[in-house]
Design an enzyme around this catalytic site. Sequence first.
Site, PDB file in Angstrom:
ATOM      1  N   GLU A   6       3.685   2.215  -7.011  1.00  0.00           N
ATOM      2  CA  GLU A   6       4.911   2.740  -6.423  1.00  0.00           C
ATOM      3  C   GLU A   6       6.106   1.991  -7.010  1.00  0.00           C
ATOM      4  OE1 GLU A   6       5.410   1.547  -2.124  1.00  0.00           O
ATOM      5  OE2 GLU A   6       3.248   1.305  -2.302  1.00  0.00           O
TER       6      GLU A   6
ATOM      7  N   CYS B 146       1.114   2.824  -0.885  1.00  0.00           N
ATOM      8  CA  CYS B 146       0.005   1.882  -1.122  1.00  0.00           C
ATOM      9  C   CYS B 146      -1.351   2.561  -1.197  1.00  0.00           C
ATOM     10  CB  CYS B 146      -0.013   0.817  -0.027  1.00  0.00           C
ATOM     11  SG  CYS B 146       1.586   0.039   0.193  1.00  0.00           S
TER      12      CYS B 146
ATOM     13  N   HIS C 286      -6.077  -2.526   3.800  1.00  0.00           N
ATOM     14  CA  HIS C 286      -4.809  -2.695   3.095  1.00  0.00           C
ATOM     15  C   HIS C 286      -4.040  -3.776   3.862  1.00  0.00           C
ATOM     16  CE1 HIS C 286      -0.906  -2.252   1.438  1.00  0.00           C
ATOM     17  NE2 HIS C 286      -0.396  -1.814   2.578  1.00  0.00           N
TER      18      HIS C 286
END
Length: 414
Positions: A81, A113, A244
């Site tokens: 990103e 993400c 994550h």
Amino acid sequence: MSVGIDRLAAYVPAYVLPMDALAAARNVPLEKLTHGLGVREMAIPPPCEDVVTLAANAGARLLRAAEVDPGEIGLLLVATETAVDHAKPVGIFVHDLLGIGVHCRVFELKHACYAGTAALMTAVDWVRAGRGGRRRALVIAADVARYELGSPGEPTQGAGAVAMLVQHDPRALQVSEESGVWASNVYDFWRPLGRREALVDGKYSIECYLDALAGAFGAYRSRERPALEPDEALVDRLAYCLYHVPFPKMAAKAHRRLVELDWRAAGVRWREVEPRLDEAAAASYDAQVAPTIEAVARVGNTYTASLWLCLASLLERTGRPLGGRRLGLFSYGSGSCAEYFTGVVPGSVGAVADGGLARLLAARTTIDIDEYERCIGAADAGGEPPASFAGDFVFRGVRNDRREYGRVAAEAAA
Ligand code: CAA
């Protein structure tokens, strides 16, 4: 047919900022950052590093360690990103720097993400579609996480890349055929065109993450095979749970939510555990999650690479005893899309477990707050590598609207 990750290699930038320097400069209690968020250090790219060199350096380390001829790579996916151009993908710079052949499909993936997982799943499907042929894909997740200086997001910055070799009969992780996904249009974290720093609705983003975890995990749980017994929890089938991790405390919040959902769905188990839920969830976190987040606490948020940095770190820390164990993995991308899946670590993992991450972390140069702010201001300047530089490639700067990269002298690369 088993398909998945044969080997991983991580790369982190040459500079590191300790949290005590940031806490003092921003007049924030250090405990808020180290305990409230769980962050110890933040990786900072010097001006000679950008997302392209992070990705290429991870890729070069992987191809070298795996002794793979770049010409064998038929699919190169770079998830990020931190795009450097609206049209030209990061992957094509990486393709050139790594010397990958012309007969290779190359593209960039974006969904905050989540894109690293989207790239992995795309590569796994591509290898499976080869019906037993020797297809090999290179997947690289790379990002530089940036928020406004002085904002609540600032201590959750970071940078790094993880490269993964995807093929048949993998030695690091066999990826499950089933997964649970969840998508929902929310404005929790975003970066409008033209801005380098992300915008974020911080507290709301945590709620969005947890809602997406519930949705994706619930979808996966019902697809688990063999199906769970009525009193059986999925986490009991897993050795470790990876998430994550935008900041380490988020992994604790996520695991607390996941085990509660899982245990509630397992009748007798829930009645046993409910009176001591906090204690049981904390014990499960210590055993199944804490060993996976050591590197993240020293690198910070790497967006698309975060989940994979946890995997690289766990493999390196645990090595051969992980063979035959099963992992649960959760990927969240703001905006949002999430996926929950599992994987089995093959018995041959001992041969591929050392990704050199501990050596990279130890070799970094510690910088002070002035140098950190100088690096932020010079992010598109390019430059010469510092003495501690362990990569193969550097960013030289932008000329005539074109980004220029070079290879450091062979003897300087680790
Ligand atoms: N000692 C110990 N702990 C302290 C403390 C002290 N002196 N002062 C505060 N704390 C604790 C707080 O109690 C809080 O802990 P809990 O959440 O467990 O209650 C924690 O430190 C954070 O403090 P605040 O609640 O005051 O929050 P903040 O204003 O510092 O913001 C944040 C925290 C929202 C995470 C902010 O850092 C942020 O916006 N980060 C970026 C967004 C992000 O990472 N979101 C995560 C989900 S979205 C995602 O995952 C995608 C992605 O990668 C971005």
